[in-house]
Design a protein around this motif. Structure first.
Motif, PDB file in Angstrom:
ATOM      1  N   ASP A 161     -16.919  15.571   3.662  1.00  0.00           N
ATOM      2  CA  ASP A 161     -18.206  15.428   2.998  1.00  0.00           C
ATOM      3  C   ASP A 161     -19.281  16.023   3.904  1.00  0.00           C
ATOM      4  O   ASP A 161     -19.001  16.411   5.038  1.00  0.00           O
ATOM      5  CB  ASP A 161     -18.510  13.964   2.640  1.00  0.00           C
ATOM      6  N   GLY A 162     -20.490  16.124   3.398  1.00  0.00           N
ATOM      7  CA  GLY A 162     -21.574  16.766   4.122  1.00  0.00           C
ATOM      8  C   GLY A 162     -22.425  15.865   4.981  1.00  0.00           C
ATOM      9  O   GLY A 162     -23.429  16.300   5.543  1.00  0.00           O
ATOM     10  N   ASP A 163     -22.051  14.614   5.127  1.00  0.00           N
ATOM     11  CA  ASP A 163     -22.815  13.674   5.943  1.00  0.00           C
ATOM     12  C   ASP A 163     -22.275  13.727   7.376  1.00  0.00           C
ATOM     13  O   ASP A 163     -21.088  13.530   7.597  1.00  0.00           O
ATOM     14  CB  ASP A 163     -22.667  12.266   5.376  1.00  0.00           C
ATOM     15  N   PRO A 164     -23.138  13.967   8.370  1.00  0.00           N
ATOM     16  CA  PRO A 164     -22.651  14.089   9.746  1.00  0.00           C
ATOM     17  C   PRO A 164     -22.268  12.765  10.405  1.00  0.00           C
ATOM     18  O   PRO A 164     -21.620  12.758  11.450  1.00  0.00           O
ATOM     19  CB  PRO A 164     -23.834  14.720  10.490  1.00  0.00           C
ATOM     20  N   TYR A 165     -22.637  11.616   9.813  1.00  0.00           N
ATOM     21  CA  TYR A 165     -22.319  10.323  10.414  1.00  0.00           C
ATOM     22  C   TYR A 165     -20.810  10.146  10.530  1.00  0.00           C
ATOM     23  O   TYR A 165     -20.081  10.290   9.554  1.00  0.00           O
ATOM     24  CB  TYR A 165     -22.913   9.173   9.594  1.00  0.00           C
ATOM     25  N   ARG A 166     -20.347   9.827  11.723  1.00  0.00           N
ATOM     26  CA  ARG A 166     -18.914   9.615  11.982  1.00  0.00           C
ATOM     27  C   ARG A 166     -18.627   8.111  11.965  1.00  0.00           C
ATOM     28  O   ARG A 166     -18.985   7.409  12.904  1.00  0.00           O
ATOM     29  CB  ARG A 166     -18.524  10.211  13.323  1.00  0.00           C
ATOM     30  N   VAL A 169     -11.295  11.393  12.872  1.00  0.00           N
ATOM     31  CA  VAL A 169     -12.526  11.872  12.255  1.00  0.00           C
ATOM     32  C   VAL A 169     -12.998  13.049  13.086  1.00  0.00           C
ATOM     33  O   VAL A 169     -13.039  12.971  14.318  1.00  0.00           O
ATOM     34  CB  VAL A 169     -13.626  10.778  12.256  1.00  0.00           C
ATOM     35  N   GLU A 170     -13.339  14.162  12.425  1.00  0.00           N
ATOM     36  CA  GLU A 170     -13.796  15.359  13.125  1.00  0.00           C
ATOM     37  C   GLU A 170     -15.053  15.899  12.460  1.00  0.00           C
ATOM     38  O   GLU A 170     -15.285  15.650  11.275  1.00  0.00           O
ATOM     39  CB  GLU A 170     -12.720  16.440  13.084  1.00  0.00           C
ATOM     40  N   GLN A 171     -15.828  16.647  13.209  1.00  0.00           N
ATOM     41  CA  GLN A 171     -16.976  17.349  12.639  1.00  0.00           C
ATOM     42  C   GLN A 171     -16.471  18.493  11.779  1.00  0.00           C
ATOM     43  O   GLN A 171     -15.500  19.169  12.135  1.00  0.00           O
ATOM     44  CB  GLN A 171     -17.888  17.889  13.736  1.00  0.00           C
ATOM     45  N   ALA A 172     -17.123  18.719  10.641  1.00  0.00           N
ATOM     46  CA  ALA A 172     -16.788  19.842   9.770  1.00  0.00           C
ATOM     47  C   ALA A 172     -17.681  21.021  10.141  1.00  0.00           C
ATOM     48  O   ALA A 172     -18.731  20.850  10.767  1.00  0.00           O
ATOM     49  CB  ALA A 172     -16.989  19.458   8.304  1.00  0.00           C
ATOM     50  N   GLY A 173     -17.285  22.196   9.735  1.00  0.00           N
ATOM     51  CA  GLY A 173     -18.018  23.407  10.061  1.00  0.00           C
ATOM     52  C   GLY A 173     -19.441  23.439   9.539  1.00  0.00           C
ATOM     53  O   GLY A 173     -20.321  24.052  10.131  1.00  0.00           O
ATOM     54  N   GLN A 174     -19.726  22.772   8.448  1.00  0.00           N
ATOM     55  CA  GLN A 174     -21.054  22.801   7.842  1.00  0.00           C
ATOM     56  C   GLN A 174     -21.944  21.645   8.291  1.00  0.00           C
ATOM     57  O   GLN A 174     -22.982  21.402   7.692  1.00  0.00           O
ATOM     58  CB  GLN A 174     -20.924  22.771   6.307  1.00  0.00           C
TER      59      GLN A 174
END
Length: 153
Positions: free
Chosen positions: A95-100, A132-137
């Protein structure tokens, strides 16, 4: 290779599939059904796959449900990816939310908030891994990989 020939040789047909849905509650069962149908179409119909399929569907429900509930404001769409490869099945939800998110400790006084804890527990019990990882966007990807069951002699 067809699903029937994959089962005859001892495993499901490998591949990668993506399901993108709107970030709304109706997308949770829709994604779960799409993943179930794909797993079965790839040859995971035998009884030895039943527990794995059930675990994967629970994981999909929890992860998509969490994304819809907590990330919809920043992420109008949720993407689920299913990968069958090398004796493992990986399901990931982006998803587009940066909260991990972090798995909360079991708290009998709470009625919710334990979805990620449940995902981690099911994954570990099945002999898998999740993270959980950061996505490119700028968003995040939560994933779980579970091993395929071994063929019984």
């Amino acid at each position: 290779m067809t699903a029937a020939s994959a089962v005859a040789r001892g495993g499901p047909v490998e591949g990668v599939w993506r399901f993108t849905v709107p970030a709304e509650q109706a997308s949770v069962p829709r994604t779960r059904h799409a993943v179930r149908d794909r797993l079965l179409a790839q040859g995971m119909t035998e009884i030895r796959y039943q527990e794995l399929v059930d675990d994967l569907l629970l994981i999909v429900s929890e992860l998509v449900g969490n994304a819809v509930t907590h990330a919809a404001e920043l992420s109008p769409e949720v993407t689920t990816e299913l990968v069958l490869r090398g004796g493992w099945v990986r399901v990931s939800v982006e998803d587009g939310d940066p909260y991990r998110p972090k798995a909360l400790a079991a708290d009998t006084g709470r009625t919710g908030g334990r979805g990620l804890l449940l995902v981690k527990s099911v994954t570990l019990q099945a002999g898998g891994v999740c993270d959980v990882e950061q996505a490119g966007q700028g968003g995040k990807v939560i994933w779980a990989s579970l091993p395929l069951p071994r063929e019984e002699p």
